[in-house]
Scaffold this motif. Structure first.
Motif, short mmCIF file in Angstrom:
data_model
loop_
_atom_site.label_atom_id
_atom_site.label_comp_id
_atom_site.label_asym_id
_atom_site.label_seq_id
_atom_site.Cartn_x
_atom_site.Cartn_y
_atom_site.Cartn_z
N LEU A 1 0.82 -1.21 0.00
CA LEU A 1 0.00 0.00 0.00
C LEU A 1 0.86 1.26 0.00
O LEU A 1 0.54 2.23 -0.68
N ASP A 2 1.95 1.25 0.73
CA ASP A 2 2.85 2.40 0.75
C ASP A 2 3.49 2.60 -0.62
O ASP A 2 3.64 3.74 -1.09
N GLU B 1 2.21 1.68 -3.52
CA GLU B 1 1.17 2.18 -4.42
C GLU B 1 0.91 3.66 -4.18
O GLU B 1 0.74 4.43 -5.12
N GLN B 2 0.87 4.04 -2.94
CA GLN B 2 0.62 5.45 -2.61
C GLN B 2 1.79 6.32 -3.07
O GLN B 2 1.59 7.42 -3.58
N ALA B 3 3.00 5.83 -2.92
CA ALA B 3 4.17 6.59 -3.38
C ALA B 3 4.15 6.72 -4.89
O ALA B 3 4.47 7.78 -5.44
N GLN C 1 1.50 6.71 -6.79
CA GLN C 1 0.39 7.59 -7.12
C GLN C 1 0.78 9.05 -6.86
O GLN C 1 0.40 9.94 -7.63
N ASN C 2 1.55 9.28 -5.81
CA ASN C 2 1.98 10.65 -5.52
C ASN C 2 2.99 11.15 -6.54
O ASN C 2 3.07 12.34 -6.79
N GLU D 1 -7.17 6.57 -12.14
CA GLU D 1 -7.32 5.19 -11.67
C GLU D 1 -8.65 4.66 -12.16
O GLU D 1 -9.66 5.36 -12.22
#
Length: 88
Positions: A72-73, A75-77, A79-80, A87
């Protein structure tokens, strides 16, 4: 006189090593743990096995949660870094 001395030495040697009396010998119930000891040991072994199984499950859960948190981290990185992509 020599016979008397030998007799006294023989009495002294035999008196120095007393033999145990039959009433002082322990019986089998005092020496072996019996059924109670077997049951206690068996129950203790079962409890230890169950605790090990529970510990393995908890460690596996913690490891899986850490892997999911890393994904999750990541994916979030990602995405940022690219906020322009949509998406689906």
């Amino acid at each position: 006189m020599i016979a008397d001395t030998l007799l006294r030495v023989g009495v002294w040697l035999t008196a120095a090593t007393p033999s145990p009396t039959p009433s002082g010998a322990p019986n089998d119930d005092q020496v072996t743990p019996g059924y109670v000891g077997f049951i206690v040991t068996f129950v203790l072994a079962v409890v230890v096995v169950l605790l090990v199984i529970d510990m393995v499950r908890r460690i596996r859960r913690v490891r899986y949660r850490a892997e999911i948190a890393e994904k999750l981290d990541a994916e979030q990185a990602a995405q940022n870094e690219h906020p322009d992509t949509d998406e689906r």
